[in-house]
Every structure is written in C-alpha cells, then in structure tokens.
Design a protein around this motif. Structure first.
Motif, PDB file in Angstrom:
ATOM      1  N   ARG A 112      15.417   2.729   0.654  1.00  0.00           N
ATOM      2  CA  ARG A 112      14.319   1.772   0.711  1.00  0.00           C
ATOM      3  C   ARG A 112      13.547   1.993   2.007  1.00  0.00           C
ATOM      4  N   ASP A 138       4.918   4.194  -4.920  1.00  0.00           N
ATOM      5  CA  ASP A 138       5.894   4.687  -5.895  1.00  0.00           C
ATOM      6  C   ASP A 138       7.325   4.600  -5.380  1.00  0.00           C
ATOM      7  N   PRO A 178      10.491   2.446  -3.419  1.00  0.00           N
ATOM      8  CA  PRO A 178      10.926   1.059  -3.223  1.00  0.00           C
ATOM      9  C   PRO A 178      10.733   0.632  -1.776  1.00  0.00           C
ATOM     10  N   THR A 187      10.004  -2.906   1.103  1.00  0.00           N
ATOM     11  CA  THR A 187       9.838  -4.299   1.489  1.00  0.00           C
ATOM     12  C   THR A 187       8.775  -4.344   2.572  1.00  0.00           C
ATOM     13  N   HIS A 191      -0.174  -1.945  -2.772  1.00  0.00           N
ATOM     14  CA  HIS A 191       1.151  -1.510  -3.235  1.00  0.00           C
ATOM     15  C   HIS A 191       2.001  -2.696  -3.670  1.00  0.00           C
ATOM     16  N   GLY A 224       4.276  -3.741  -8.052  1.00  0.00           N
ATOM     17  CA  GLY A 224       5.547  -4.165  -8.622  1.00  0.00           C
ATOM     18  C   GLY A 224       6.802  -3.561  -8.031  1.00  0.00           C
ATOM     19  N   ARG A 225       6.706  -2.464  -7.278  1.00  0.00           N
ATOM     20  CA  ARG A 225       7.912  -1.859  -6.699  1.00  0.00           C
ATOM     21  C   ARG A 225       8.193  -2.374  -5.291  1.00  0.00           C
ATOM     22  N   TRP A 226       7.230  -3.058  -4.717  1.00  0.00           N
ATOM     23  CA  TRP A 226       7.388  -3.592  -3.367  1.00  0.00           C
ATOM     24  C   TRP A 226       7.644  -5.093  -3.420  1.00  0.00           C
ATOM     25  N   GLU A 227       8.409  -5.575  -2.451  1.00  0.00           N
ATOM     26  CA  GLU A 227       8.584  -7.013  -2.278  1.00  0.00           C
ATOM     27  C   GLU A 227       7.958  -7.437  -0.960  1.00  0.00           C
TER      28      GLU A 227
END
Length: 231
Positions: free
Chosen positions: A93, A173, A175, A177, A195, A199-202
């Motif tokens: 990550r 693309d 993962p 945070t 980004h 949807g792949r990032w929090e």
C-alpha cells in the motif's frame, strides 16, 4: 508484522519519523525511515527528482523479498508515488500523508503559484531554504516542536522540486490511503481527489496540521497501522 518505508517531506531527514517509528515498532512492525539524497546527513549528495525515486526503491531493495507499505509526507509523495510503481508486487500500500501526488510530466511545483519558491532556489545557490518559524503557525505544533524541526531542517535540493515525475501508469491504479490534515485545508489536492474518486484509494482525515509526525505521532502511527491492515 508490516514493513514500512517512510519518507519525510521538504527540508526533513529520516529523523522526522522517530516518534512515529517508535510507536509502530512497539506494535511489532519493521520501520525504515531513509534520508533522501541532498538532505540532513546526506546534504553533500547531488540530487534531482530521479535520484529521490531511486533512493526510495533502493531502501525497499535493502529490505529483501516481501511486501512493504510506502509512506510519503508532503513533497515526498512525488518520489514515493513513482517508487510505488517501480517496486511492483512488493507494494502492499501507499500512504500519502498530506502529500503531493505524482503526475506524469509535472513537478512538485506544478499546479500552484511557485515563482517565489523558484526565485528562492535561484537566490540560494540551487536549494530551497527552510521556512521561518512563522510558517508553522496554525498547524497544531507547540513552540518546542517548531524549534525542534527548525534546529534540524536543512535546505532542500531545488532540482528535486522542479524535475518532472515519470510514470508508466496511474497512481490511482495502486492501493493507497490519503491522510488529509485538516488544519492545512479540508480538501486533498486535485490529483489526489481524482484518484480517491476511482475507488482504490481511501481517505482518512485528521484534525491536525501539515506535520502530524510531530504534532500527532501516536495518532499517525495508528492510522498507518490500520491502513496496512486493510491492504
């Protein structure tokens, strides 16, 4: 056990992570906090943007096989984001701590008024000097913490700030945070916001300033620990 490689932003060396690293190690994690070329004890090493990317990749290589969480604060998000792409399957990550996100062909200084910074670099022999104490006001830091930062901060090599990022794909693309420090503004920068919408990032928000490794080290360590658990 998670392995972290954590890189601090402009003017700072690996020492900036001391308190956060101690908290993570107490949780059983392995932590590396390299100092980038041209900074702190490596101030005599010439550096441009590519040098800093290679610094991060080399630190991951020294860890050997296995996954790693890359952490980039502020400026360091630019080389860390590029390094994340290069280390491939070893990446678990990326955590951007109130950081710039790399955009192919653009530099750290792209996208925001930078003439004052460029002029400062030119006037100081190719480096960006640390800011005065007043620049840290309103960021949740005590006077002692500000003094500690400035006592060890070193000029930042200008070529790393003006050189373009080089990416084959999109950071979105991978993962990731994004940690937004609210005293430094409520919204992530546009590149990060784009980004986050993918949807792949929090997104994690924290009620402190731009230097949370000093103002909230225990909270930042918790965020890093929890982010890795979701990898």
């Amino acid at each position: 056990m998670t392995r972290y490689v954590m890189v601090a932003g402009a003017w700072l060396g690996g020492w900036a992570w001391d308190e956060v690293a101690a908290e993570l190690r107490a949780r059983g994690h392995e932590v590396r906090a390299p100092t980038l070329s041209g900074l702190a004890g490596r101030g005599d090493v010439p550096a441009d943007q590519e040098t800093h990317v290679r610094d991060v990749v080399a630190e991951v290589d020294r860890l050997g096989p296995g996954e790693v969480v890359l952490v980039g604060h502020s400026y360091a998000g630019v080389p860390v984001g590029q390094a994340a792409e290069r280390i491939g399957a070893r990446l678990s990550r990326v955590v951007y701590v109130d950081a710039n996100v790399p955009v192919h062909g653009e530099s750290f200084l792209s996208g925001w008024p930078s003439e004052e910074v460029r002029r400062s670099i030119a006037e100081h022999g190719g480096v960006w000097p640390p800011p005065p104490a007043g620049e840290f006001a309103g960021q949740g830091l005590t006077d002692e913490q500000i003094a500690r930062i400035l006592a060890r901060a070193t000029p930042h090599p200008g070529a790393t700030l003006t050189g373009p990022a080089v990416l084959d794909g999109s950071p979105g693309d991978l993962p990731a945070t994004y940690v937004k420090c609210l005293l430094d503004g409520e919204d992530p920068p546009p590149a990060a916001a784009a980004h986050l919408a993918g949807g792949r990032w929090e997104l994690v928000r924290t009620d402190t300033g731009h230097w949370p490794m000093f103002s909230r080290p225990r909270e930042l360590a918790r965020i890093l620990h929890e982010s890795a658990a979701r990898a």
